[in-house]
Enzyme design. Structure first.
Site, PDB file in Angstrom:
ATOM      1  N   SER A  45       0.821  -1.222   0.000  1.00  0.00           N
ATOM      2  CA  SER A  45       0.000   0.000   0.000  1.00  0.00           C
ATOM      3  C   SER A  45       0.850   1.266   0.000  1.00  0.00           C
ATOM      4  CB  SER A  45      -0.940  -0.004   1.207  1.00  0.00           C
ATOM      5  OG  SER A  45      -0.185  -0.033   2.406  1.00  0.00           O
ATOM      6  N   GLY A  46       2.010   1.224  -0.680  1.00  0.00           N
ATOM      7  CA  GLY A  46       2.747   2.456  -0.968  1.00  0.00           C
ATOM      8  C   GLY A  46       2.153   3.077  -2.219  1.00  0.00           C
TER       9      GLY A  46
ATOM     10  N   THR B  40       7.106   5.098   0.792  1.00  0.00           N
ATOM     11  CA  THR B  40       6.492   6.267   0.164  1.00  0.00           C
ATOM     12  C   THR B  40       6.308   7.429   1.149  1.00  0.00           C
ATOM     13  OG1 THR B  40       5.379   4.856  -1.428  1.00  0.00           O
ATOM     14  CG2 THR B  40       4.445   7.066  -1.101  1.00  0.00           C
ATOM     15  N   ARG B  41       5.825   7.109   2.364  1.00  0.00           N
ATOM     16  CA  ARG B  41       5.486   8.211   3.270  1.00  0.00           C
ATOM     17  C   ARG B  41       6.721   8.989   3.724  1.00  0.00           C
ATOM     18  NH1 ARG B  41       2.226   7.690   8.271  1.00  0.00           N
ATOM     19  NH2 ARG B  41       3.175   9.609   8.952  1.00  0.00           N
TER      20      ARG B  41
ATOM     21  N   ALA C  19       9.307   9.741   1.654  1.00  0.00           N
ATOM     22  CA  ALA C  19       9.976  10.413   0.526  1.00  0.00           C
ATOM     23  C   ALA C  19      10.000  11.915   0.772  1.00  0.00           C
ATOM     24  CB  ALA C  19       9.262  10.089  -0.774  1.00  0.00           C
TER      25      ALA C  19
ATOM     26  N   GLU D 128      17.920  18.693  -7.877  1.00  0.00           N
ATOM     27  CA  GLU D 128      18.635  17.601  -7.189  1.00  0.00           C
ATOM     28  C   GLU D 128      19.814  17.155  -8.036  1.00  0.00           C
ATOM     29  OE1 GLU D 128      15.958  14.513  -5.801  1.00  0.00           O
ATOM     30  OE2 GLU D 128      14.929  15.916  -4.483  1.00  0.00           O
TER      31      GLU D 128
ATOM     32  N   ASP E 261      10.202  -8.535   0.321  1.00  0.00           N
ATOM     33  CA  ASP E 261       9.283  -9.690   0.231  1.00  0.00           C
ATOM     34  C   ASP E 261       8.852  -9.974  -1.206  1.00  0.00           C
ATOM     35  OD1 ASP E 261       9.466  -9.190   2.932  1.00  0.00           O
ATOM     36  OD2 ASP E 261       7.321  -9.314   3.321  1.00  0.00           O
TER      37      ASP E 261
ATOM     38  N   HIS F  31      22.561   6.316  -0.263  1.00  0.00           N
ATOM     39  CA  HIS F  31      22.354   7.769  -0.267  1.00  0.00           C
ATOM     40  C   HIS F  31      23.469   8.405   0.559  1.00  0.00           C
ATOM     41  CE1 HIS F  31      20.470  11.683   0.098  1.00  0.00           C
ATOM     42  NE2 HIS F  31      19.459  11.296  -0.653  1.00  0.00           N
TER      43      HIS F  31
ATOM     44  N   ARG G 127      24.699  10.221  -7.085  1.00  0.00           N
ATOM     45  CA  ARG G 127      24.791   9.707  -5.718  1.00  0.00           C
ATOM     46  C   ARG G 127      25.927   8.725  -5.479  1.00  0.00           C
ATOM     47  NH1 ARG G 127      18.473   8.810  -4.287  1.00  0.00           N
ATOM     48  NH2 ARG G 127      18.135  11.044  -4.310  1.00  0.00           N
TER      49      ARG G 127
ATOM     50  N   HIS H  83      19.668   2.923   0.467  1.00  0.00           N
ATOM     51  CA  HIS H  83      18.503   3.782   0.245  1.00  0.00           C
ATOM     52  C   HIS H  83      17.512   3.207  -0.767  1.00  0.00           C
ATOM     53  CE1 HIS H  83      16.287   7.534   0.008  1.00  0.00           C
ATOM     54  NE2 HIS H  83      16.521   7.632  -1.295  1.00  0.00           N
TER      55      HIS H  83
ATOM     56  N   ARG I 247      20.241   4.994  -9.809  1.00  0.00           N
ATOM     57  CA  ARG I 247      19.009   5.753 -10.083  1.00  0.00           C
ATOM     58  C   ARG I 247      19.242   7.252  -9.989  1.00  0.00           C
ATOM     59  NH1 ARG I 247      14.819   7.806  -6.642  1.00  0.00           N
ATOM     60  NH2 ARG I 247      15.854   6.869  -4.853  1.00  0.00           N
TER      61      ARG I 247
ATOM     62  N   LEU J 280       9.522   7.612  -7.427  1.00  0.00           N
ATOM     63  CA  LEU J 280       8.074   7.811  -7.276  1.00  0.00           C
ATOM     64  C   LEU J 280       7.440   7.875  -8.665  1.00  0.00           C
ATOM     65  CD1 LEU J 280       8.162  10.479  -4.407  1.00  0.00           C
ATOM     66  CD2 LEU J 280       7.392   8.120  -4.195  1.00  0.00           C
TER      67      LEU J 280
HETATM   68  P1  FAD Z   1       6.642   1.240  -0.632  1.00  0.00           P
HETATM   69  O1  FAD Z   1       6.195   2.630  -0.555  1.00  0.00           O
HETATM   70  O2  FAD Z   1       7.802   0.840   0.185  1.00  0.00           O
HETATM   71  O3  FAD Z   1       5.405   0.321  -0.235  1.00  0.00           O
HETATM   72  C1  FAD Z   1       5.563  -1.084  -0.094  1.00  0.00           C
HETATM   73  C2  FAD Z   1       4.323  -1.629   0.580  1.00  0.00           C
HETATM   74  O4  FAD Z   1       4.317  -3.058   0.521  1.00  0.00           O
HETATM   75  C3  FAD Z   1       4.224  -1.275   2.061  1.00  0.00           C
HETATM   76  O5  FAD Z   1       2.877  -0.947   2.308  1.00  0.00           O
HETATM   77  C4  FAD Z   1       4.576  -2.585   2.767  1.00  0.00           C
HETATM   78  O6  FAD Z   1       4.007  -2.727   4.040  1.00  0.00           O
HETATM   79  C5  FAD Z   1       3.965  -3.580   1.792  1.00  0.00           C
HETATM   80  N1  FAD Z   1       4.504  -4.947   1.878  1.00  0.00           N
HETATM   81  C6  FAD Z   1       5.791  -5.338   1.740  1.00  0.00           C
HETATM   82  N2  FAD Z   1       5.857  -6.701   1.821  1.00  0.00           N
HETATM   83  C7  FAD Z   1       4.590  -7.156   1.994  1.00  0.00           C
HETATM   84  C8  FAD Z   1       4.011  -8.451   2.146  1.00  0.00           C
HETATM   85  N3  FAD Z   1       4.743  -9.591   2.148  1.00  0.00           N
HETATM   86  N4  FAD Z   1       2.663  -8.546   2.314  1.00  0.00           N
HETATM   87  C9  FAD Z   1       1.888  -7.430   2.358  1.00  0.00           C
HETATM   88  N5  FAD Z   1       2.393  -6.168   2.223  1.00  0.00           N
HETATM   89  C10 FAD Z   1       3.725  -6.042   2.030  1.00  0.00           C
HETATM   90  N6  FAD Z   1      11.937   8.534  -4.327  1.00  0.00           N
HETATM   91  C11 FAD Z   1      11.673   9.600  -5.096  1.00  0.00           C
HETATM   92  O7  FAD Z   1      11.361   9.452  -6.280  1.00  0.00           O
HETATM   93  N7  FAD Z   1      11.729  10.850  -4.551  1.00  0.00           N
HETATM   94  C12 FAD Z   1      12.051  11.074  -3.253  1.00  0.00           C
HETATM   95  O8  FAD Z   1      12.068  12.219  -2.808  1.00  0.00           O
HETATM   96  C13 FAD Z   1      12.362   9.961  -2.437  1.00  0.00           C
HETATM   97  N8  FAD Z   1      12.724  10.133  -1.149  1.00  0.00           N
HETATM   98  C14 FAD Z   1      12.905   9.026  -0.358  1.00  0.00           C
HETATM   99  C15 FAD Z   1      13.180   9.193   0.992  1.00  0.00           C
HETATM  100  C16 FAD Z   1      13.295   8.092   1.826  1.00  0.00           C
HETATM  101  C17 FAD Z   1      13.602   8.276   3.286  1.00  0.00           C
HETATM  102  C18 FAD Z   1      13.133   6.793   1.284  1.00  0.00           C
HETATM  103  C19 FAD Z   1      13.239   5.571   2.162  1.00  0.00           C
HETATM  104  C20 FAD Z   1      12.888   6.614  -0.068  1.00  0.00           C
HETATM  105  C21 FAD Z   1      12.765   7.733  -0.891  1.00  0.00           C
HETATM  106  N9  FAD Z   1      12.499   7.595  -2.249  1.00  0.00           N
HETATM  107  C22 FAD Z   1      12.258   8.686  -3.016  1.00  0.00           C
HETATM  108  C23 FAD Z   1      12.253   6.271  -2.826  1.00  0.00           C
HETATM  109  C24 FAD Z   1      10.723   6.065  -2.905  1.00  0.00           C
HETATM  110  O9  FAD Z   1      10.124   6.608  -1.755  1.00  0.00           O
HETATM  111  C25 FAD Z   1      10.360   4.611  -2.997  1.00  0.00           C
HETATM  112  O10 FAD Z   1      11.122   3.966  -3.990  1.00  0.00           O
HETATM  113  C26 FAD Z   1       8.876   4.465  -3.336  1.00  0.00           C
HETATM  114  O11 FAD Z   1       8.098   5.125  -2.374  1.00  0.00           O
HETATM  115  C27 FAD Z   1       8.506   3.003  -3.398  1.00  0.00           C
HETATM  116  O12 FAD Z   1       7.114   2.899  -3.488  1.00  0.00           O
HETATM  117  P2  FAD Z   1       6.466   1.459  -3.518  1.00  0.00           P
HETATM  118  O13 FAD Z   1       4.997   1.654  -3.515  1.00  0.00           O
HETATM  119  O14 FAD Z   1       7.075   0.652  -4.586  1.00  0.00           O
HETATM  120  O15 FAD Z   1       6.937   0.787  -2.131  1.00  0.00           O
HETATM  121  C1  SIN Z   2      16.079  12.743  -1.380  1.00  0.00           C
HETATM  122  O1  SIN Z   2      15.194  13.554  -1.076  1.00  0.00           O
HETATM  123  O2  SIN Z   2      17.283  12.967  -1.299  1.00  0.00           O
HETATM  124  C2  SIN Z   2      15.665  11.409  -1.872  1.00  0.00           C
HETATM  125  C3  SIN Z   2      15.306  11.517  -3.279  1.00  0.00           C
HETATM  126  C4  SIN Z   2      15.286  10.174  -3.916  1.00  0.00           C
HETATM  127  O3  SIN Z   2      15.572   9.158  -3.286  1.00  0.00           O
HETATM  128  O4  SIN Z   2      14.991  10.147  -5.116  1.00  0.00           O
END
Ligand code: FAD
Ligand code: SIN
Length: 546
Positions: free
Chosen positions: A16-17, A47-48, A50, A117, A211, A232, A278, A339, A374, A380
């Site tokens: 649920s990201g 996601t939350r 980012a 950036e 996972d 990072h 990076r 990261h 990346r 995102l």
């Molecule tokens: P996630 O948002 O990680 O969601 C994964 C979901 O899957 C979660 O809900 C988790 O609970 C669920 N899950 C996992 N395994 C299971 C399972 N077995 N069963 C059920 N549920 C499961 N990217 C950018 O482009 N810009 C940014 O500014 C940026 N800043 C970032 C800052 C931080 C601190 C971090 C950690 C990352 C950042 N990134 C950024 C990277 C970006 O946030 C992530 O790559 C992106 O949010 C991933 O989204 P997603 O939906 O694929 O995964």
């Molecule tokens: C950051 O804000 O530095 C993270 C950006 C990203 O992971 O793309």
């Protein structure tokens, strides 16, 4: 379309990201019945957290062609150009989707403001709440999704049900009570995020245990490029406290990096200085920390005043203050942290994996757009661009990929299998695995360390029970699978490229301008399926008897 009853849905989405919620909302727009399962609460996802934002060429001086060029340049020779072109050219439309879903981006006089950036040739980072982009997205999408689709929180997907060679549903359990659940699906989507938790020091939340990669691998799908983890360069790492990211956007606003002896060191490493890609900044910091003997370098943005910093970076400013650091006066101690997982479940540009009916989107997928490193804020964006295409492929008549639309075969090394597991050994603690990965499969690697680590991980993996009993056990198993794929990929890749750096092969090699793909041998996939079936049957038997 089937109806959402008796635990059967057109689409079962795991995670649920942004990737999972955006895919679910898009599928609902086509009238599909959708179930989202997520192992924690709905908004616990990378996601939350980012901060920086989303890359999109929206500025008057910018263009998708320039964004594409920067993406390819950062990716160090491994970016799949066709996929990256789609990424950059569809960016503006996906930002518009988010606005339609209620996300409020930062604006000045009604115009979206664009941040800068590293390794971007223009200001093109769309952001929200200053440095709270991910929070704004996660809260907006989860509020909408709770009204539109069925969501099961605290429900961990433990295996993919494959029938007649096609994904037909999932097995899951409630992470609080251990109660087993199973759901039928027309199609299954992995949206489980990255695997940063395989490292001791990471910006990722606890749920990022890889996972999706482990589930897909066990189901027989191909996994690609897991040797590429992005570190990072600027995390605030304080003893006993969660690692906290200091966004690259802070350097985008002019922050400078100094070694603890006062040297502005990036001048020695790259002409782009603090805004080099990076991987380059991270290795430069690593070298400077070795030179000075300190466990950090210093980030300086003291030329800005407190009120400007508090408005532009409210979360970061507040977190630093909590730690006793005033960004307007103090240099901030920063060091690298794992990261982002560039590798993942291999997909084409329609989200299809190599198992029919099984799709992967977001950080768990490997579309090839990031190559070996990346470009900031492309993640995102990637989640939405390819989730949109996946949903259109599934639910919009006339859309679709031809069966041979995987990434160019010339770039693929051919699917290989992991080392055989060597006898049974004691189950490690998660911290042991994470410490080993940080030391041997981290920023700087070498053949001897990688070989020893690959063998150690294979032994540990062999010691794991085939069906772990609880969330902790499942997550440890996922981490071990991802760690093995990363270590063995890094061992085989005898070169340095992007985020993968080996002291024994310090240069890129043309012969390695290709991807590494792993696939579980068919016999073992079958054995795992039998095991899942038997475990489930025995449990149901026990429930009936009780
Ligand atoms: P996630 O948002 O990680 O969601 C994964 C979901 O899957 C979660 O809900 C988790 O609970 C669920 N899950 C996992 N395994 C299971 C399972 N077995 N069963 C059920 N549920 C499961 N990217 C950018 O482009 N810009 C940014 O500014 C940026 N800043 C970032 C800052 C931080 C601190 C971090 C950690 C990352 C950042 N990134 C950024 C990277 C970006 O946030 C992530 O790559 C992106 O949010 C991933 O989204 P997603 O939906 O694929 O995964
Ligand atoms: C950051 O804000 O530095 C993270 C950006 C990203 O992971 O793309």
């Amino acid at each position: 379309m089937t109806t959402a009853r008796d635990g059967r849905y057109d689409l079962v989405v795991i995670g649920s990201g942004i990737a999972g919620l955006y895919a679910a909302l898009q599928a609902r727009e086509h009238g599909a019945s959708v179930l989202v399962v997520t192992k924690g609460s709905i908004d616990e996802a990378s996601t939350r957290y980012a901060q920086g934002g989303i890359a999109a060429a929206l500025g008057p001086e910018d263009s998708p062609a320039d964004h594409l060029r920067d993406t390819i340049e950062a990716g160090a020779g491994l970016v799949d150009e066709a996929a990256a072109r789609i990424l950059c050219y569809e960016a503006a439309d996906r930002i518009a989707d988010l606005v339609r879903y209620g996300v409020r981006f930062d604006t000045v006089d009604g115009e979206i403001t664009l941040g800068r950036e590293a390794a971007h040739s223009a200001s093109r980072i769309v952001h929200a709440r200053g440095d709270g982009t991910g929070l704004e997205i996660e809260l907006s999408l989860s509020a909408l999704a709770q009204r539109e689709v069925t969501i099961l929180e605290h429900t961990l997907a433990s295996s993919i049900v494959v029938e007649d060679g096609r994904a037909a549903g999932i097995e899951a359990f409630t992470s609080t009570t251990g109660e087993r659940r199973s759901f039928g699906a027309g199609n299954v989507v992995l949206a489980t995020g990255g695997a940063g938790q395989m490292y001791r020091t990471t910006t990722n939340p606890d749920v990022s245990t890889g996972d999706g990669v482990a589930l897909a691998y066990a189901a027989g799908a191909e996994v690609m490029d897991m040797e590429f983890t992005q570190f990072h360069p600027t995390a605030l790492v304080l003893p006993g406290q969660p690692v906290f990211l200091i966004s690259e956007a802070v350097r985008g606003e002019g922050a400078l990096l100094y070694a603890t002896d006062g040297v502005r060191f990036m001048e020695r490493y790259d002409a782009r200085l603090e805004l080099a890609p990076r991987d380059i900044v991270t290795r430069a910091e690593h070298a400077e920390m070795a030179r000075t003997g300190a466990d950090h370098v210093l980030l300086d943005i003291t030329d800005r005043d407190g009120s400007w910093l508090a408005a532009r970076f409210p979360q970061i400013y507040a977190r630093c203050l909590e730690a006793g650091l005033d960004m307007a006066r103090d240099r901030i101690p920063v060091s690298p942290a794992a990261h982002y997982t560039m590798g993942g479940v291999r997909t084409n540009t329609w989200g299809e994996t190599t198992v029919a009916g099984l799709f992967a989107v977001g950080e768990t997928a490997c579309t090839g757009v990031h190559g070996a490193n990346r470009l900031a804020s492309n993640s995102l964006l990637e989640t939405m661009v390819f989730a949109k295409r996946m949903v259109e492929r599934l639910f919009k008549a006339g859309e679709g990929a031809s069966p041979d639309s995987m990434m160019p075969p010339a770039l693929i090394a051919g699917a290989i299998t992991l080392l055989p597991a060597l006898g049974d050994h004691a189950v490690p603690s998660t911290d042991e695995v994470r410490a080993l990965m940080w030391k041997q499969v981290g920023i700087i690697r070498n053949g001897t360390g990688l070989r020893d680590t690959a063998v150690r991980l294979a032994r540990w993996h062999a010691g794991m029970p085939p069906e772990p009993f609880d969330r902790e056990g499942y997550e440890l198993r996922s981490i071990l699978v991802c760690a093995r794929l990363a270590a063995e990929g890094a061992l085989r890749r005898e070169e340095s490229r992007g985020a993968h750096y080996r002291t024994d092969f310090p240069e890129p090699r043309d012969s390695w301008r290709r991807h590494l793909v792993f696939r579980e041998p068919e016999a073992r996939v079958e054995a795992l399926r039998d095991l899942n079936r038997d475990t489930l049957r025995d449990e149901r038997q026990r429930e009936v008897t009780a």
